[in-house]
Design an enzyme around this catalytic site. Structure first.
Site, mmCIF file in Angstrom:
data_model
loop_
_atom_site.group_PDB
_atom_site.id
_atom_site.type_symbol
_atom_site.label_atom_id
_atom_site.label_comp_id
_atom_site.label_asym_id
_atom_site.label_seq_id
_atom_site.Cartn_x
_atom_site.Cartn_y
_atom_site.Cartn_z
ATOM 1 N N ARG A 30 4.444 18.464 1.229
ATOM 2 C CA ARG A 30 5.323 19.528 0.733
ATOM 3 C C ARG A 30 4.848 20.123 -0.592
ATOM 4 O O ARG A 30 5.249 21.212 -0.983
ATOM 5 C CB ARG A 30 6.744 18.951 0.572
ATOM 6 C CG ARG A 30 7.824 19.957 0.216
ATOM 7 C CD ARG A 30 8.120 20.892 1.367
ATOM 8 N NE ARG A 30 9.192 21.819 1.027
ATOM 9 C CZ ARG A 30 10.470 21.641 1.350
ATOM 10 N NH1 ARG A 30 10.839 20.555 2.011
ATOM 11 N NH2 ARG A 30 11.381 22.528 1.020
ATOM 12 N N GLU A 73 -8.738 0.196 -2.994
ATOM 13 C CA GLU A 73 -9.657 0.009 -1.881
ATOM 14 C C GLU A 73 -10.286 1.346 -1.507
ATOM 15 O O GLU A 73 -9.703 2.410 -1.699
ATOM 16 C CB GLU A 73 -8.961 -0.624 -0.681
ATOM 17 C CG GLU A 73 -7.779 0.148 -0.137
ATOM 18 C CD GLU A 73 -7.101 -0.577 1.021
ATOM 19 O OE1 GLU A 73 -7.109 -1.818 1.040
ATOM 20 O OE2 GLU A 73 -6.570 0.118 1.902
ATOM 21 N N ARG A 109 -9.101 8.612 -1.032
ATOM 22 C CA ARG A 109 -10.223 9.105 -0.243
ATOM 23 C C ARG A 109 -10.757 10.381 -0.872
ATOM 24 O O ARG A 109 -10.060 11.045 -1.653
ATOM 25 C CB ARG A 109 -9.786 9.338 1.206
ATOM 26 C CG ARG A 109 -9.582 8.025 1.963
ATOM 27 C CD ARG A 109 -9.280 8.265 3.436
ATOM 28 N NE ARG A 109 -9.442 7.060 4.225
ATOM 29 C CZ ARG A 109 -8.499 6.141 4.415
ATOM 30 N NH1 ARG A 109 -7.323 6.305 3.849
ATOM 31 N NH2 ARG A 109 -8.736 5.075 5.156
ATOM 32 N N HIS A 167 1.547 1.086 6.085
ATOM 33 C CA HIS A 167 2.136 1.959 7.108
ATOM 34 C C HIS A 167 3.417 1.381 7.699
ATOM 35 O O HIS A 167 4.456 2.055 7.738
ATOM 36 C CB HIS A 167 1.115 2.220 8.215
ATOM 37 C CG HIS A 167 1.597 3.168 9.265
ATOM 38 N ND1 HIS A 167 1.608 4.530 9.083
ATOM 39 C CD2 HIS A 167 2.111 2.947 10.502
ATOM 40 C CE1 HIS A 167 2.089 5.117 10.167
ATOM 41 N NE2 HIS A 167 2.408 4.181 11.039
ATOM 42 N N HIS A 201 -3.984 11.782 0.582
ATOM 43 C CA HIS A 201 -2.766 11.027 0.220
ATOM 44 C C HIS A 201 -2.865 10.638 -1.249
ATOM 45 O O HIS A 201 -2.521 11.437 -2.105
ATOM 46 C CB HIS A 201 -2.518 9.845 1.160
ATOM 47 C CG HIS A 201 -3.744 9.172 1.691
ATOM 48 N ND1 HIS A 201 -4.649 8.520 0.893
ATOM 49 C CD2 HIS A 201 -4.203 9.036 2.969
ATOM 50 C CE1 HIS A 201 -5.612 8.004 1.643
ATOM 51 N NE2 HIS A 201 -5.385 8.310 2.904
ATOM 52 N N HIS A 229 -5.501 3.550 -1.789
ATOM 53 C CA HIS A 229 -6.778 3.817 -1.123
ATOM 54 C C HIS A 229 -7.092 5.305 -1.266
ATOM 55 O O HIS A 229 -6.814 6.105 -0.373
ATOM 56 C CB HIS A 229 -6.688 3.423 0.357
ATOM 57 C CG HIS A 229 -7.999 3.474 1.077
ATOM 58 N ND1 HIS A 229 -8.311 2.616 2.096
ATOM 59 C CD2 HIS A 229 -9.078 4.279 0.938
ATOM 60 C CE1 HIS A 229 -9.529 2.880 2.559
ATOM 61 N NE2 HIS A 229 -10.002 3.900 1.866
ATOM 62 N N ASN A 250 0.861 -1.180 0.000
ATOM 63 C CA ASN A 250 0.000 0.000 0.000
ATOM 64 C C ASN A 250 0.906 1.241 0.000
ATOM 65 O O ASN A 250 1.702 1.442 0.927
ATOM 66 C CB ASN A 250 -0.898 -0.016 1.234
ATOM 67 C CG ASN A 250 -1.912 1.112 1.228
ATOM 68 O OD1 ASN A 250 -1.605 2.236 0.863
ATOM 69 N ND2 ASN A 250 -3.131 0.818 1.656
ATOM 70 N N HIS A 301 -3.952 -4.429 7.707
ATOM 71 C CA HIS A 301 -4.022 -3.374 8.718
ATOM 72 C C HIS A 301 -3.134 -3.737 9.910
ATOM 73 O O HIS A 301 -3.423 -4.670 10.658
ATOM 74 C CB HIS A 301 -5.447 -3.088 9.212
ATOM 75 C CG HIS A 301 -5.605 -1.668 9.677
ATOM 76 N ND1 HIS A 301 -6.049 -0.655 8.854
ATOM 77 C CD2 HIS A 301 -5.330 -1.088 10.855
ATOM 78 C CE1 HIS A 301 -6.061 0.487 9.515
ATOM 79 N NE2 HIS A 301 -5.625 0.253 10.733
#
Length: 239
Positions: free
Chosen positions: A18, A70, A45, A214, A50, A43, A7, A190
């Site tokens: 930035r 996703e 949104r 992450h 992001h 992903h 991911n 996750h």
């Protein structure tokens, strides 16, 4: 064999902090594949904090492995998925203001809605996965909705792993068995990391795919992206 999908949202987060195009998200996706990743996950949104919709359009033609998008199937997300036609779409019920995904679908209460969404995506040849909590009834419900796979939301497993791995994974094992009995493929994601990943795969070896972002990108700050991807692949394949 369990596949590793990276991911790359966090790479986009750094870029957006930035402005400009540093780091280059599309280049990072290609490098992940070159270093051994067997898929790329994004992903997007609604607020594009992001991954941006434009990123998805740019990345799609360059993916040589598997592309997984996703997100919550709002109208704009549905339109994007139908436009770029990824290999897989993962339906996640996250609120627009959620920092990160924090719950799976209730596949029983949302059966009609999810059935319609699955049918639309599958008509385009897109494998459809539903993000669920570790609950066998939710897995069975996903099968009734017409999903191809479920993705187990592994935040609780990751948190409880350090206390007692056997207790932490018990609900996930039962849900994974229910998914397999219902004819569904199995993904997980996750908070999976280099500490807890191998135990999960060894306990549930029929896991098709893990989506990790992450922790992997954080580890890459210390180890470098290539070494980090190889380290995660080693954990997946360790007997």
């Amino acid at each position: 064999m369990t596949r590793l999908s990276v991911n790359i949202n966090k790479i986009a987060t750094i870029r957006n902090a930035r402005g400009g195009n540093l780091p280059d998200v599309a280049l990072a996706a290609r490098r992940c594949e070159e270093f051994g990743a067997q898929g790329i996950t994004v992903h997007p949104r609604p607020d594009e904090r992001h991954i941006r919709y434009s990123d998805v359009r740019e990345i799609r033609p360059n993916i040589k492995t598997e592309f997984n998008i996703e997100g919550n199937p709002i109208d704009s997300f549905i339109d994007l998925v139908l436009e770029v036609v990824p290999d897989q779409v993962t339906l996640v019920p996250d609120a627009p203001d959620a920092i990160t995904s924090n719950a799976g679908w209730d596949t029983i209460k949302n059966r009609s809605f999810l059935t319609d969404i699955c049918k639309e995506f599958k008509s385009k040849g897109i494998r459809t996965s539903i993000f669920i909590d570790p609950d066998p009834f939710m897995a069975e419900g996903a099968a009734i909705c017409g999903a191809d796979r479920v993705e187990l939301y592994t935040a609780d497993y990751a948190r409880e792993y350090y206390l007692d791995p056997e207790i932490a994974i018990a609900r996930y094992f039962e849900t994974a068995k229910a998914a397999r009995s219902a004819g569904l493929g199995l993904n997980a994601g996750h908070d999976l990391n280099l500490d807890n990943l191998n135990y999960f795969i060894r306990t549930i070896p029929w896991t098709d795919e893990v989506s990790i972002g992450h922790a992997l990108i954080s580890d890459a700050l210390y180890l470098g992206l290539e070494k980090t991807i190889k380290a995660y692949l080693a954990e997946i394949n360790k007997k």
